[in-house]
Scaffold this active site. Structure first.
Site, PDB file in Angstrom:
ATOM      1  N   GLY C  55       0.803  -1.218   0.000  1.00 55.41           N
ATOM      2  CA  GLY C  55       0.000   0.000   0.000  1.00 55.41           C
ATOM      3  C   GLY C  55       0.834   1.265   0.000  1.00 55.41           C
ATOM      4  CG  HIS C  56       3.463   1.939   2.462  1.00 60.43           C
ATOM      5  ND1 HIS C  56       2.554   2.815   3.000  1.00 60.43           N
ATOM      6  CD2 HIS C  56       3.610   0.931   3.369  1.00 60.43           C
ATOM      7  CE1 HIS C  56       2.166   2.360   4.192  1.00 60.43           C
ATOM      8  NE2 HIS C  56       2.785   1.216   4.431  1.00 60.43           N
ATOM      9  CG  HIS C 219       0.609   2.303   8.277  1.00 57.64           C
ATOM     10  ND1 HIS C 219       1.749   2.724   8.920  1.00 57.64           N
ATOM     11  CD2 HIS C 219       0.967   1.289   7.469  1.00 57.64           C
ATOM     12  CE1 HIS C 219       2.771   1.982   8.505  1.00 57.64           C
ATOM     13  NE2 HIS C 219       2.333   1.114   7.623  1.00 57.64           N
TER      14      HIS C 219
END
Ligand code: ADP
Ligand code: ADP
Ligand code: MG
Ligand code: MG
Ligand code: MG
Ligand code: MG
Lengths: 214, 331, 331, 214
Positions: C55-56, C219
């Site tokens: 997700g990064h 996050h």
């Protein structure tokens, strides 16, 4: 006041531009709203950016002839608007300027000739025809009405007022049409039922003219 | 509207300040809003000028540099730049070999570049050739439309024509190559969400939480149909099928899976996996690929697929060194 | 939730399929969810392994390649990978010169990598050194927290340690360099919108239309304060000031203006212009810069600023050739 | 039924795991919700991914000793959960397995020793203390209660039931605390007023144990 009734002076034509500026500013959100339905939601933004620039320009340079006035307006629009309306409105005013030349007053027939030259320029630039759902629909009917009225012996003020009515009819005629030019053409039949934003701003242009020559 | 901006009116001017600061090897003309290669004009190299509305970054400013564009003219967000910008860029980049204008097929862009070419020829005598990209299969190409929109293939045209110009090919050859790339490419996009033009302040269109727009344009123009949100593999099908139906892509291709700006790279890779799978099954050979944000639509979530038929000549030009903020290899 | 995915459970596995398809020069172990440099292990080169929650992107898989990482372990979205993934990667990339683990400081990441290092030492005898990045000034670094989070500096650590390893430096030297980079860097981020973890199906946090989160984590962890949405120039101040207050950055620096994933590049450049202006005024010399999406938080709108004090050694390593999907130059 | 009353059999301990699996599945959304308040909204997702993998693993491999059972559970959690809870719960079960060894039954004191070893492992791995607002708060109080009850002569079933109560007290004790470990520590005082998700899942673990040994 015979002279005023016969021709359009530099001052009056300057008022035309100023009141078009005002109307565009007032209708900015509405024009953009119309463009958001069948275009990309910027027609009001584009026109008002351009007319603001025109007003700023005319504030510092005071054109001394009609030719100069409209060339300034046209060049400013061309160089600040971009999009479809920049070259179209820009060409419109540039052609008026060229047609009028170094004069301080235009009679009805001279203004009619200039408007026709302007319309021809816009047609050449955009390659649209009447019925394509563009500003051409309002412009053509306005220019025809103006020239017809002048030929029929109307005063320039009357001719302008008839041109305003005709522009509004041309504007309204765009609603049921399917767009065939510009961004709205991507929509195909889904463009039916909406006013063309450029036709609406063109109607404002003739409202402003009628006001200036009244 | 949640944006990292100062005022909607200053977005483009302010962003150009950042581009100039971030890329000292480029030269930015803030008055005319033009991003130049630092070493332009190059004698006897064909100059490449592109431009268009802002909001599609890295296109076009991010593709200025060795092996790609000499200049990019930045219009207002989603509004084509003006003729005087393009005319200025044309004059500045001309090194005596003429200038190629690369234009995406939108009425505004075409008319503004046309006026610029007229002005350039009149005033400075620069020879200008023009390529108009029109690869978006979502739009019907007919007399009854403004024609197909120019989208993803523009990136390929800029890269390949840029390499050709860098190698010293003449204007006619570079222009012919650019047109060949355009004719050999097709694209199709999808939006999951709208974008928001800063000056408008609200989303360009409304898209319910469970729907997507198949065939969307890079300015949020409507596409072919609005359909229920589907899985990545179904979306891939809805993008790839119309492309393959429009042109024969058996043989080597260059493929781009482009993000519209608001979709995470994770999802773009996922989509590329689905697209690649479909292409494999259709007998399309992927010789080169690009996955990422290359021609965007502000913060729109979604993606587009571009395919280009590529022979050895195009592949060699594709592989040639390029050094721009948005595309860099071999140097 | 509008995402280009098939099913929330398959996001990472499916994206790895796409990464493998898009980058034939990389090798993907789908079972262990590891992205490898195609030519790893390289004899006598220190191996670099990183990893973390997905997700990064492009971090970390997009930084695998010559001059940077040998392997990246992909965890579930926002969840650290598991020790057996890291242990496997450690074994595979070891070319006899030992392996450096690059870990962002999160409890889960640290514990999982710790177990991996124990297992690797026990089972295969590979020497492992570890650097834990912790550059996020939004978090108070004290006995009463898990310590500062590792964010943007991780990109710099991977680049610079990668260059050092490529040049043949030994494990102790590479590890010391990596630690020096971490200690010489600071970051601060801002969120304008939340991200949505696919498995959760809804935004991680609620952020009203007129507010932003200053100091947000990658996050979606809460930051220092939630404040009214401000102009780009005010936001730049709120990011740069805490960084400059935390460490002296007079002298040469490398600066990154990083997008969180959902902000258009146009806005990132605009923000960089504001940041550069503040740095100039504070007497910070920007020797190198990066503007774009490098360590993201899915589709979060926002950005972060990372500053690294850089002497000639670090600048030389920064400039060294790198060939990865996410960062490429000199090759 | 003397044997059953005195010790925990392999079968019962397998039931422990199964019913923990069930409870985690039932409370998945709740655990995630708790984690969204002070963490990153994945604790339920993490634990259920792990326990699903454990169930799948135990379906194919049938461990024949207690040591084997818990090593399988621990290794599976370590290799499928990730995040903070993976190493922590993984270590917990791995340590029980090591402490228990190759036996098919554990008496109360043996299970107490194993639980203590597990707690020590989790403390060493996570370096948290009681009061840091983590699973340690529930775990410590549960393990202490279990061992105290066994030492005081309670049956293993009673001890497990007291451990459940203690775990729930430990869980509830986390609400007023300020987090000092894990993601919640980033919140500082803003973590006050929320249950710690790991403490809640730990309470479920002892609910499952009490059920299995009842
Ligand atoms: N080819 C054309 N000929 C004449 N007018 C056109 C043409 N294309 C578009 N227009 C006019 O331009 C208007 C749109 O202007 P605007 O929104 O400012 O530019 P853009 O479409 O580039 O966003 C349309 O409503 C239409 O009246
Ligand atoms: N250092 C630690 N020691 C013990 N328990 C911890 C520690 N850090 C976190 N935890 C526990 O882990 C739980 C969070 O687990 P989970 O959400 O699955 O992992 P992550 O925090 O990586 O997302 C917290 O609620 C807390 O009980
Ligand atoms: Mg428009
Ligand atoms: Mg427009
Ligand atoms: Mg997590
Ligand atoms: Mg969590």
């Amino acid at each position: 006041m015979v002279a005023e009734a016969q021709g359009a002076t530099l001052g009056q034509l300057r008022v035309w531009i100023d009141s078009f500026h005002t109307l565009v500013a007032e209708q900015k959100a509405y024009l953009t709203e119309l463009d958001s339905a069948i275009g990309d939601a910027d027609h009001g933004i584009n026109m008002s950016r351009g007319m603001n620039a025109v007003a700023a320009k005319l504030d510092v340079s005071s054109p001394s002839t009609i030719g100069e006035l409209f060339k300034t307006v046209g060049m400013t629009l061309v160089s600040t608007v971009g999009g479809a309306s920049g070259p179209l409105y820009g060409t419109f005013f540039l052609r008026i300027g060229t047609s009028a030349g170094d004069v301080e007053e235009l009679d009805g027939s001279g203004l009619g000739t200039a408007l026709q030259a302007a319309l021809d320029g816009v047609l050449a630039r955009g390659k649209a025809q009447v019925g394509d759902k563009t500003m051409i629909d309002a412009l053509t009917s306005a220019v025809e009405a103006f020239r017809g009225a002048v030929q029929g012996g109307s005063s320039i003020a009357d001719a302008a007022s008839q041109a305003q009515d005709a522009a509004e009819r041309g504007r309204d005629s765009t609603t049921p049409l399917t767009a065939r030019k510009g961004r709205a053409s991507y929509l195909g039949e889904r463009s039916i039922g909406h006013l063309d934003p450029g036709a609406v701003s063109t109607a404002l242009l003739f409202t402003a003219l009628a006001k200036a020559l009244a | 509207m949640k944006k990292l901006i100062n005022s909607p009116d200053d977005v483009v001017a302010d962003a150009l300040v950042g581009i100039a600061a971030a890329h000292p090897q480029l030269r930015v003309d803030h008055e005319h809003r033009i991003v130049y290669r630092g070493d332009t004009p190059r004698q006897n190299k064909v100059g490449l000028v592109s431009g268009g509305g802002s909001g599609h970054e890295p296109l076009h400013g991010g593709f200025v540099g060795a092996g790609m564009l000499d200049a990019a003219c930045a219009g207002e967000v989603f509004t084509s730049p003006t003729p005087d910008q393009m005319q200025e860029a044309t004059k500045v980049v001309d090194g005596g070999a003429g200038v190629l204008h690369i234009i995406k097929n939108y009425t505004g862009d075409v008319m503004n570049f046309e006026m610029a070419a007229e002005m350039a020829a009149e005033e400075s005598g620069v020879t200008v050739e023009t390529v108009v990209t029109n690869d978006d299969v979502a739009v019907q190409d007919s007399l009854y439309t403004a024609g197909r929109r120019g989208v993803g293939i523009t990136v390929f045209v800029e890269k390949i024509a840029g390499a050709a110009a860098e190698q010293g090919m003449d204007l006619a050859t570079v222009a012919a190559l650019a047109r060949r790339v355009n004719e050999s490419g097709r694209s199709m996009g999808v939006a999951l969400t709208s974008c928001t033009v800063p000056a408008a302040g609200k989303p360009t269109f409304e898209l319910p939480e469970d729907e997507m727009e198949i065939g969307v344009g890079i300015h949020g123009e409507p596409g072919r149909h609005r359909v229920p949100l589907a899985s990545a593999s179904e979306i891939a099908q809805q993008l790839v099928e119309p492309i393959l139906a429009d042109l024969d892509f058996t043989g080597d291709t260059i493929v781009m899976l482009n993000g519209m700006g608001g979709s995470p790279l994770l999802e773009l890779y996922l989509m590329y996996g689905e697209v690649k799978n479909l292409l494999d099954r259709a007998g399309v050979t992927v010789a080169r690929s690009l996955v990422g944000n290359y021609i965007t639509s502000l913060e729109m979530a979604g993606c587009s697929v571009t395919l280009l038929r590529a022979d050895d000549e195009l592949l060699t030009l594709w592989d040639a060194p390029v050094n721009t903020p948005g595309l860099r290899w071999g140097v």
